[in-house]
Motif scaffolding. Structure first.
Motif, PDB file in Angstrom:
ATOM      1  N   ASP A 129       0.817  -1.217   0.000  1.00  0.00           N
ATOM      2  CA  ASP A 129       0.000   0.000   0.000  1.00  0.00           C
ATOM      3  C   ASP A 129       0.853   1.271   0.000  1.00  0.00           C
ATOM      4  OD1 ASP A 129      -2.110  -1.735   0.106  1.00  0.00           O
ATOM      5  OD2 ASP A 129      -2.829  -1.120   2.092  1.00  0.00           O
ATOM      6  N   GLU A 148      -5.318   6.830  -1.261  1.00  0.00           N
ATOM      7  CA  GLU A 148      -6.018   5.826  -0.446  1.00  0.00           C
ATOM      8  C   GLU A 148      -7.353   5.433  -1.074  1.00  0.00           C
ATOM      9  OE1 GLU A 148      -4.219   6.865   3.977  1.00  0.00           O
ATOM     10  OE2 GLU A 148      -5.954   7.972   3.238  1.00  0.00           O
ATOM     11  N   ILE A 152      -8.558   1.653  -2.260  1.00  0.00           N
ATOM     12  CA  ILE A 152      -9.848   1.055  -1.894  1.00  0.00           C
ATOM     13  C   ILE A 152     -10.642   0.675  -3.138  1.00  0.00           C
ATOM     14  CG2 ILE A 152     -12.114   1.539  -0.857  1.00  0.00           C
ATOM     15  CD1 ILE A 152     -10.614   3.281   1.230  1.00  0.00           C
ATOM     16  N   ARG A 157      -7.807  -2.975  -1.901  1.00  0.00           N
ATOM     17  CA  ARG A 157      -6.991  -3.386  -0.766  1.00  0.00           C
ATOM     18  C   ARG A 157      -7.857  -3.455   0.498  1.00  0.00           C
ATOM     19  NH1 ARG A 157      -1.410  -2.797  -2.161  1.00  0.00           N
ATOM     20  NH2 ARG A 157      -1.370  -3.539  -4.318  1.00  0.00           N
ATOM     21  N   ASN A 159      -7.202  -3.279   3.837  1.00  0.00           N
ATOM     22  CA  ASN A 159      -6.863  -2.747   5.160  1.00  0.00           C
ATOM     23  C   ASN A 159      -6.475  -1.274   5.117  1.00  0.00           C
ATOM     24  OD1 ASN A 159      -6.609  -3.167   7.965  1.00  0.00           O
ATOM     25  ND2 ASN A 159      -4.394  -3.436   7.786  1.00  0.00           N
ATOM     26  N   VAL A 160      -7.204  -0.477   4.332  1.00  0.00           N
ATOM     27  CA  VAL A 160      -6.914   0.954   4.209  1.00  0.00           C
ATOM     28  C   VAL A 160      -7.739   1.736   5.227  1.00  0.00           C
ATOM     29  CG1 VAL A 160      -6.914   2.937   2.645  1.00  0.00           C
ATOM     30  CG2 VAL A 160      -6.457   0.638   1.749  1.00  0.00           C
ATOM     31  N   THR A 199     -10.614  -1.357   5.524  1.00  0.00           N
ATOM     32  CA  THR A 199     -11.378  -0.892   4.357  1.00  0.00           C
ATOM     33  C   THR A 199     -12.862  -1.237   4.504  1.00  0.00           C
ATOM     34  OG1 THR A 199      -9.520  -1.110   2.818  1.00  0.00           O
ATOM     35  CG2 THR A 199     -11.723  -1.225   1.868  1.00  0.00           C
ATOM     36  N   THR A 202     -14.587   0.821   7.136  1.00  0.00           N
ATOM     37  CA  THR A 202     -14.738   2.189   6.615  1.00  0.00           C
ATOM     38  C   THR A 202     -15.930   2.265   5.679  1.00  0.00           C
ATOM     39  OG1 THR A 202     -12.373   2.678   6.823  1.00  0.00           O
ATOM     40  CG2 THR A 202     -13.623   3.995   5.228  1.00  0.00           C
ATOM     41  N   TRP A 203     -16.056   1.292   4.782  1.00  0.00           N
ATOM     42  CA  TRP A 203     -17.171   1.282   3.822  1.00  0.00           C
ATOM     43  C   TRP A 203     -18.515   1.232   4.544  1.00  0.00           C
ATOM     44  CZ3 TRP A 203     -21.249  -1.768   2.237  1.00  0.00           C
ATOM     45  CH2 TRP A 203     -21.782  -1.513   0.960  1.00  0.00           C
TER      46      TRP A 203
END
Length: 215
Positions: A129, A148, A152, A157, A159-160, A199, A202-203
């Protein structure tokens, strides 16, 4: 490592998504309540690197609605959104889409980088990353947040953690701190429980603020 054939093999669903949901629901009581609200919805990747980055530049520092209008106008003048089409359109037509002078310059510089192969797209799948971020941020107009978003939405990826993203911070504030202000340190502390699937968490926090994902 997420590579293109992995993505295609599961019909567009990131290969880690179901496992990530189960892990997050097991570890985190907020995620355990949040994730089931969105059923089978999942992150949808944008498979063309140039289009993904151009879309991110258009979206910088404006609302999703404003960005969407400008993006649709850009696609009117450049239907395939290729570097060659963007360069041919030129600054005047790009500005007419509602882009600022600076964003117009950024998109033209991005197109120039891709056209002249100054970015190594074929190698990104094998790079970690931070290495991808370091290469992307050499392009004008691409800072860490844009890089970033690329990790995503294009490289998928898992684990962002985009700490500069207002939606992530707002989502953590509303879901974990009853709307109280949240520092980057607070966000890191909450997210430690999500690894290696930051990730995905976050989503879902984005969806908690806006149930309809912006394409």
């Amino acid at each position: 490592m997420v590579i293109a054939k992995d993505i295609e093999a599961v019909g567009g669903v990131p290969p880690y998504w179901e496992e990530a949901k189960l892990e997050l629901m097991k570890r985190d009581r907020i995620m355990n309540k949040l994730i089931p609200q969105f059923g089978d919805l999942h992150l949808r990747g944008h498979h063309d690197p140039f289009t993904t980055l151009a879309r991110s530049i258009v979206g910088q520092q404006v609302t999703a609605k404003v960005a969407d209008v400008a993006w649709k106008k850009l696609l009117d003048i450049s239907p395939k959104c290729t570097p060659a089409q963007i360069i041919k359109a030129g600054a005047e037509q790009l500005a007419a889409c509602g882009l600022s002078k600076r964003k117009t310059e950024y998109i033209l510089d991005l197109a120039d980088h891709f056209k002249n192969k100054r970015v190594h797209t074929a190698q990104w799948d094998q790079m970690d990353d931070e290495a991808v971020i370091a290469e992307l941020t050499q392009i004008r107009g691409i800072g860490r947040w844009t890089a970033e978003m690329f990790l995503i939405f294009n490289l998928l990826r898992p684990n962002v953690l985009p700490l500069d993203d207002p939606g992530l911070i707002q989502g953590i504030s509303q879901n974990y701190f009853s709307g109280e202000p949240v520092s980057r340190s607070d966000a890191r502390e909450v997210s430690a429980n999500w690894e290696p699937y930051r990730t995905v968490a976050t989503w879902y926090l984005w969806r908690s603020l806006d149930p309809v994902a912006v394409e």
